[in-house]
Design an enzyme around this catalytic site. Structure first.
Site, PDB file in Angstrom:
ATOM      1  N   GLY A  11       1.069  -1.272  -0.259  1.00  0.00           N
ATOM      2  CA  GLY A  11      -0.056   0.143  -0.505  1.00  0.00           C
ATOM      3  C   GLY A  11       1.048   0.742  -0.194  1.00  0.00           C
ATOM      4  NE  ARG A  36      -2.930  -3.303  -5.019  1.00  0.00           N
ATOM      5  CZ  ARG A  36      -2.681  -2.064  -3.295  1.00  0.00           C
ATOM      6  NH1 ARG A  36      -1.347  -2.092  -3.201  1.00  0.00           N
ATOM      7  NH2 ARG A  36      -3.607  -1.132  -2.980  1.00  0.00           N
ATOM      8  CG  ASP A  51      -7.893 -11.446   3.310  1.00  0.00           C
ATOM      9  OD1 ASP A  51      -7.999 -11.165   4.279  1.00  0.00           O
ATOM     10  OD2 ASP A  51      -9.030 -11.735   2.667  1.00  0.00           O
ATOM     11  CE1 TYR A 140      -9.448   4.646   6.944  1.00  0.00           C
ATOM     12  CE2 TYR A 140      -9.647   6.765   7.415  1.00  0.00           C
ATOM     13  CZ  TYR A 140      -8.569   5.858   7.375  1.00  0.00           C
ATOM     14  OH  TYR A 140      -7.475   6.241   7.380  1.00  0.00           O
TER      15      TYR A 140
HETATM   16  N1  SER Z   1      -5.963   9.171   4.140  1.00  0.00           N
HETATM   17  C1  SER Z   1      -6.613   8.812   4.872  1.00  0.00           C
HETATM   18  C2  SER Z   1      -7.614   9.070   4.683  1.00  0.00           C
HETATM   19  O1  SER Z   1      -8.301  10.560   3.689  1.00  0.00           O
HETATM   20  C3  SER Z   1      -6.936   9.633   6.351  1.00  0.00           C
HETATM   21  O2  SER Z   1      -6.091   8.964   7.636  1.00  0.00           O
HETATM   22  O3  SER Z   1      -9.090   8.552   4.890  1.00  0.00           O
END
Ligand code: SER
Length: 312
Positions: A11, A36, A51, A140
């Site tokens: 990532g 990946r 995973d 999130y």
């Molecule tokens: N960069 C992240 C986002 O925008 C924030 O932690 O989801």
């Protein structure tokens, strides 16, 4: 010497972090894991497909590698999470739960990034304190608050050495971010070089905390090396290198590319997320407890980003 397992290694953070870890601790002590394929420049290094919701495989990889530290980066970001909150919960919370259980069973240290997303509209926007109201309104953010609390719980209840930071938007040139709200501040550099213009999905005047990736990578290494007796907060420290709004990053790019132009096509979903996050966090706890010391301000970052991306 540490033996470090990194999840989400391909990532945006992992791509830079793994290179630095190999430099500091030696290639042989780093196991990169991701869903990946292995990047070409990691040929010959330890790499496994993983995973993180598969707890059994995750456990076996950590055990066989004799990991003493897990850096658990695998996560879904804020904008993708609003499209698919079920997927987000599975990866961000169930994956994290697996990493906590593995850290408990194998007695490893565990780093888990939290985020500015762990704050919400009722949080103070300016000088957001280290300890304050956290009532986020995104999937999130909910997963990040759950993560902070779970990490605190595993430390207090089982003595697992959990540590974390609340990352702001991270800007880097090696790998693109995977669907966050702060991504505009990465895309803008690519478009500045390729097209000479950028259309921002975040509106004028929207301040958010940001940090350049070399500072983010250093801060993970520094926190994991910090004296545990000095850590009062642990999960998770406010960290940031700068705070700006779109017009300010535009002006910074214009210092190097004077003809650069920007217009706006605001995305209501990501704008609402950005509006619910802090404008500028108070980072004094990280400075005091483990010496957090970011090096890049906006112009220094812009100069480096444009140079590195132009070469790329
Ligand atoms: N960069 C992240 C986002 O925008 C924030 O932690 O989801």
């Amino acid at each position: 010497m540490k033996r470090i397992l990194v999840t989400g290694a391909t990532g945006q953070i992992g791509t830079d972090l793994v290179d630095k870890l190999m430099e500091v601790y030696g290639d042989d002590n780093i196991l990169s894991c991701s869903r990946r394929a292995r990047p070409d420049n990691w040929a010959g290094t330890h790499y496994e497909s993983l995973d993180v919701t598969d707890g059994k495989r995750f456990y076996e990889l950590a055990k066989d590698f004799k990991a003493d530290t897990i850096l658990h980066l695998a996560a879904v970001l804020s904008a993708v999470g609003e499209d698919n909150p079920q997927l987000l919960w599975d990866i961000n919370v169930n994956g994290l739960y697996n990493s906590l259980e593995i850290a408990r069973e194998l007695d490893t240290a565990l780093f888990v990034p939290s985020s500015i997303g762990a704050f919400g509209p009722s949080t103070p926007k300016m000088d957001t304190p280290q300890v304050t109201l956290q009532r986020p309104t995104t999937a999130y953010g909910v997963s990040k608050v759950a993560g902070e609390l779970l990490c605190d719980y595993y430390f207090k209840r089982f003595g697992v050495d959990t540590r974390g930071v609340r990352f702001p938007g991270l800007i880097s040139y090696k790998a693109l971010p995977g669907g966050g709200t702060t991504d505009y501040a990465v895309h803008i550099y690519y478009d500045a070089l390729e097209k000479g213009s950028y259309t921002s999905f975040i509106g004028k005047g929207t301040y958010m905390d940001m940090m350049y990736m070399p500072d983010a990578v250093d801060c993970i290494l520094d926190l994991m090396e910090a004296d545990p007796d000095k850590l009062i907060d642990r999960n998770a420290f406010n960290v940031s290198g700068m705070s700006f709004e779109p017009e300010e990053i535009k002006a910074s790019i214009q210092k190097y590319i004077p003809d650069f132009t920007m217009d706006y096509d605001v995305d209501p979903v990501r704008q609402a997320i950005a509006d619910s996050w802090p404008d500028r966090m108070d980072i004094s706890a990280a400075k005091e407890q483990w010496g957090f010391d970011p090096k890049y301000d906006l112009d220094a970052m812009t100069k480096d980003m444009l140079e590195k991306l132009a070469k790329k």
